[in-house]
Design a protein around this motif. Sequence first.
Motif, short mmCIF file in Angstrom:
data_model
loop_
_atom_site.label_atom_id
_atom_site.label_comp_id
_atom_site.label_asym_id
_atom_site.label_seq_id
_atom_site.Cartn_x
_atom_site.Cartn_y
_atom_site.Cartn_z
N PHE A 136 -4.41 7.70 1.79
CA PHE A 136 -3.71 8.51 0.56
C PHE A 136 -2.50 9.17 0.97
O PHE A 136 -2.59 9.95 1.82
CB PHE A 136 -4.81 9.16 0.00
CG PHE A 136 -4.45 9.94 -1.15
CD1 PHE A 136 -4.56 9.60 -2.48
CD2 PHE A 136 -4.13 11.36 -1.07
CE1 PHE A 136 -4.42 10.26 -3.46
CE2 PHE A 136 -3.79 12.18 -2.14
CZ PHE A 136 -3.83 11.38 -3.43
N ARG A 151 -2.78 5.09 -3.27
CA ARG A 151 -3.91 4.88 -2.49
C ARG A 151 -4.12 3.33 -1.90
O ARG A 151 -3.80 2.43 -2.67
CB ARG A 151 -5.07 5.08 -3.75
CG ARG A 151 -5.17 6.48 -4.34
CD ARG A 151 -6.15 6.65 -5.50
NE ARG A 151 -5.80 7.70 -6.16
CZ ARG A 151 -6.54 9.03 -5.90
NH1 ARG A 151 -7.39 8.90 -4.88
NH2 ARG A 151 -6.49 9.99 -6.37
N SER A 152 -4.60 3.27 -0.85
CA SER A 152 -4.64 1.97 0.05
C SER A 152 -5.89 1.64 0.34
O SER A 152 -6.77 2.79 1.03
CB SER A 152 -3.68 2.13 0.96
OG SER A 152 -3.72 0.79 1.88
N VAL A 153 -6.54 0.71 0.07
CA VAL A 153 -8.06 0.17 0.75
C VAL A 153 -7.84 -1.26 1.32
O VAL A 153 -6.54 -1.68 1.37
CB VAL A 153 -8.75 0.09 -0.33
CG1 VAL A 153 -9.09 1.51 -0.92
CG2 VAL A 153 -8.52 -0.64 -1.49
N GLU A 202 1.80 9.06 -6.35
CA GLU A 202 0.38 9.02 -5.59
C GLU A 202 0.00 7.44 -5.23
O GLU A 202 0.26 6.45 -6.06
CB GLU A 202 -0.95 9.23 -6.74
CG GLU A 202 -1.25 10.90 -6.90
CD GLU A 202 -2.35 11.22 -7.46
OE1 GLU A 202 -3.13 10.26 -7.58
OE2 GLU A 202 -2.59 12.36 -7.53
N VAL A 225 -2.97 -1.61 -2.72
CA VAL A 225 -2.48 -0.36 -2.57
C VAL A 225 -2.19 -0.04 -4.25
O VAL A 225 -1.36 -0.74 -5.05
CB VAL A 225 -0.94 -0.21 -1.93
CG1 VAL A 225 -0.41 1.23 -2.07
CG2 VAL A 225 -1.21 -0.73 -0.80
N GLN A 226 -2.82 0.91 -4.69
CA GLN A 226 -2.36 1.62 -6.15
C GLN A 226 -1.41 2.45 -5.87
O GLN A 226 -1.42 3.48 -5.38
CB GLN A 226 -3.85 2.29 -6.73
CG GLN A 226 -5.03 1.18 -6.88
CD GLN A 226 -4.82 0.42 -7.84
OE1 GLN A 226 -4.14 0.73 -8.80
NE2 GLN A 226 -5.74 -0.61 -8.01
N ARG A 266 0.45 11.96 -1.63
CA ARG A 266 0.88 12.52 -2.74
C ARG A 266 2.24 13.18 -2.52
O ARG A 266 2.25 13.88 -1.29
CB ARG A 266 -0.09 13.32 -3.45
CG ARG A 266 0.24 14.17 -4.48
CD ARG A 266 -0.56 15.30 -5.19
NE ARG A 266 0.05 15.78 -6.31
CZ ARG A 266 -0.35 15.45 -7.57
NH1 ARG A 266 -1.19 14.65 -7.78
NH2 ARG A 266 -0.07 16.33 -8.52
N THR A 289 -6.63 1.64 5.03
CA THR A 289 -6.91 2.72 3.83
C THR A 289 -6.29 4.22 4.36
O THR A 289 -5.99 4.53 5.41
CB THR A 289 -8.46 3.09 4.00
OG1 THR A 289 -8.82 3.63 5.60
CG2 THR A 289 -9.54 1.80 3.94
N LEU A 332 1.76 8.00 3.63
CA LEU A 332 0.67 7.05 3.54
C LEU A 332 0.50 6.21 5.18
O LEU A 332 -0.35 5.97 5.52
CB LEU A 332 0.97 5.88 2.54
CG LEU A 332 -0.03 4.81 2.23
CD1 LEU A 332 -1.44 5.38 1.85
CD2 LEU A 332 0.27 3.49 1.44
#
Length: 295
Positions: free
Chosen positions: A10, A27-29, A25, A64-65, A12, A8, A146
């Motif tokens: 984030f 975002r990772s979960v 950007e 990952v978005q 930017r 997880t 990230l």
Amino acid sequence: MKPVCSMTGFARQDATFGDWRIVWELRSVNGKGLDLRWRLPPGFEPVEAEARRRAASRLSRGNVQITLQIQRDGGTIGRAINRDVLSAYVAQARLLVSEGHAAPPTADGLLGLKGVLDAGEADTPVCDAPMAQVALDAFDASLEALIAMRAQEGAATAQVLRQRLDEIAALTGEAEEDPSRSAESIRARLTEQVQLLLGTGLHLDEGRLAQEAALLATRADIREEIDRLRAHIEAGRSLLAEGGPIGRRLDFLSQEFNRESNTLCAKSNATSLTAIGLQLKVVVDQFREQVQNIE
């Protein structure tokens, strides 16, 4: 030693190219594998292909978005006026005004109507080689940020996992030293049970009873479970010391911990040992929950 990373995080990162601002950007979960999902403006497909290759070479697991936004520098986004839609609105407005149903429209009011302003060519720059390079450089910076965040969270999670391993080791030691496992305690319980059976008046063969009692004592022995638990503890500590993408191996190890704790409870012949086994299951579950966050 490689860092233990969480899945997880984030990041930017902004960059500028002429009049354009490039904004990444990430975002990772958690995820079972590596799943990269991209949202880029039209015309940036070559940037996506190269960025995908770079991300796949640095990340092993996680959903990952990845979003790329291209904006006019300074926060003002250029808009193209859809003159056909505007003309239709103006014609309708004139009719309503002539019939006395409305006041003459203002320019601001017309531009605010749906469809008048389009995200047309004025909003989408040409992604030539120089702009693509600036975008990729900004992507590299966001990817590094990230990874740094995932490593920071992973370090904290690894510390929690070490604490859980220490608790599992302590409970394993308690199980091994539990008084119910002593030969004298086992002999006393079996003798009491045999005497109860002999006192029922049934004609039971004492030799056969002794054999069955010995078999039951063997089945109740948890020596193998204790040895395997200790081997798994050492394996877990070695993996955490090794670092890197160890999440899958830790997950397998947590399953082995769970199997041994279940067997220990099943073999228990005393409430004290059962209590230790149940507490062991609780700690193993906590261990496994944390492992789900590890890359």
